[in-house]
Design a protein around this motif. Structure first.
Motif, PDB file in Angstrom:
ATOM      1  N   THR A 171     -48.811  -1.334  -3.580  1.00  0.00           N
ATOM      2  CA  THR A 171     -49.764  -0.720  -4.493  1.00  0.00           C
ATOM      3  C   THR A 171     -51.193  -1.033  -4.063  1.00  0.00           C
ATOM      4  N   THR A 190     -49.103  -4.943 -14.733  1.00  0.00           N
ATOM      5  CA  THR A 190     -48.102  -3.933 -14.363  1.00  0.00           C
ATOM      6  C   THR A 190     -46.845  -4.091 -15.200  1.00  0.00           C
ATOM      7  N   TYR A 227     -48.672   3.326  -7.608  1.00  0.00           N
ATOM      8  CA  TYR A 227     -47.524   2.550  -8.094  1.00  0.00           C
ATOM      9  C   TYR A 227     -46.337   2.840  -7.201  1.00  0.00           C
TER      10      TYR A 227
END
Length: 378
Positions: free
Chosen positions: A317, A200, A284
């Protein structure tokens, strides 16, 4: 405390339009009051943090709708008062003459009032004229009296609205705090995948555009369930907006700097609640580029809802959220009670200073959100 504030708010909500013809704010207020009462019962029955999240979400939505109805009622009351005062001021000379005539008539003895210098014939004629004029004078006097009474009623309403508004604002803040705590306390929701924090971070650092970030979202998922997401295409054009707000810009419309974007912009009130319009997976959540806090939801395979500009985001997430679940709060500070009253009275001031950007992407291509959401002007 939430229920007490809710009931006191509901009682006064319909008052701003008591002296007006437009029923919309009063109807909205009654609906909000019913929702508050039902939400309070849900809170009493809630036996888990997850149930409390649902009940508190509905409570907060009802508070927002109720306060919106009250603000609208105050605005209409202030506009009506200004119009009445302007009309009365414009007719000030006429009012003074009318009061003078009525006062003179009231002080003169009846026999003297009906006598005419030209004799019986003139007296008879003056009597007939007075008989014709008197009802019109009385009607005008009654009309002016009613308008003056309405002005006093509207002014008293605005003066006493402060306590009701204060209770409502306290209640909505209490509901926000309780909701945040309930979200933190609830058991983890079902997950379709877990997030790889390293991937990420690399994706965020390497992405220069939303398109680039969205195209790489699948790279940050670990152990993603292979099952397909449900098809929600039959809900196209009917999904509720994720936040209560006013449509500021449609897709493709230029902003003040001449920049166009494929999404829409909603103007919202400070601390407004943002919810998912349908069941979706959190792809996200967190800061992204220069868009503030962003929530990216995947309601079906290949479709993403991007919500940008939040202050607080909820969830993790990979979690699968039921429809209507809270995903965050807008930023800003709620206006003080006095400021709300003043801005309603002046009919000015930006009461929706926060903005939420909504973009819909299908197969990594932006599409007009109007094809998905039931949008209303204003």
């Amino acid at each position: 405390m939430i229920r007490a504030a809710a009931l006191s708010l509901a009682i006064a909500l319909a008052a701003p339009v008591a002296a007006q013809t437009a029923p919309d704010p009063a109807s909205a207020a009654r609906a909000a009051a019913q929702r508050l009462d039902e939400a309070s019962r849900q809170l009493d029955r809630a036996d888990s943090a997850r149930n409390r999240v649902k009940a508190l979400t509905e409570t907060l939505r009802a508070f927002e709708d109720g306060l919106e109805a009250m603000r609208d009622g105050l605005r209409r009351a202030a506009i009506r008062e200004r119009r009445l005062l302007a009309e009365l001021q414009a007719r000030e000379d006429e009012i003074a003459r009318l009061l003078g005539v009525l006062q003179a008539m009231g002080q003169s003895p009846a026999p003297v009032l009906f006598l005419h210098p030209s004799g019986p014939t003139g007296t008879a004629r003056s009597g007939m004229i007075l008989a014709d004029v008197a009802p019109a004078l009385n009607a005008r006097a009654e009309g002016l009296r009613a308008k003056l009474t309405e002005v006093r009623t509207l002014r008293a309403l605005q003066e006493t609205a402060a306590d009701t508004l204060r209770q409502g604002l306290d209640g909505v803040q209490e509901a926000r705090t309780a909701l945040s705590q309930a979200v933190a306390d609830r058991q983890p929701l079902p997950r379709r995948f877990t997030e790889d924090p390293v991937k990420t971070a690399i994706l965020i650092a390497s992405s220069e555009t939303l398109e680039g970030f969205a195209s790489g979202l699948s790279q940050i998922a670990q152990e993603e369930s292979p099952g397909s997401l449900p098809d929600i295409s039959h809900h196209k054009g009917a999904l509720p907006m994720p936040v209560q707000g006013q449509l500021l810009r449609r897709a493709g419309e230029a902003d003040a700097a001449g920049i166009t974007r494929p999404g829409i912009v909603l103007a919202t009130r400070p601390r407004a609640l943002v919810t998912t319009p349908t069941a979706a997976t959190i792809r996200y959540r967190g800061p992204l580029l220069e868009m503030g806090n962003v929530m990216i939801l995947e309601p079906q395979s290949g479709t993403l809802f991007v919500l940008a500009g939040l202050d607080i985001v909820y969830g993790a997430t990979g979690e699968v959220l039921p429809a209507g679940s809270p995903v965050g709060l807008m930023g800003g500070e709620e206006a003080e009670t006095g400021a709300v009253i003043t801005q309603s009275g002046e009919g000015a001031g930006n009461m929706r200073p926060e903005t939420l950007y909504i973009e819909v992407r299908q197969d990594n291509q932006p599409v007009d959100p109007a094809t998905w959401f039931a949008m209303q002007e204003g």
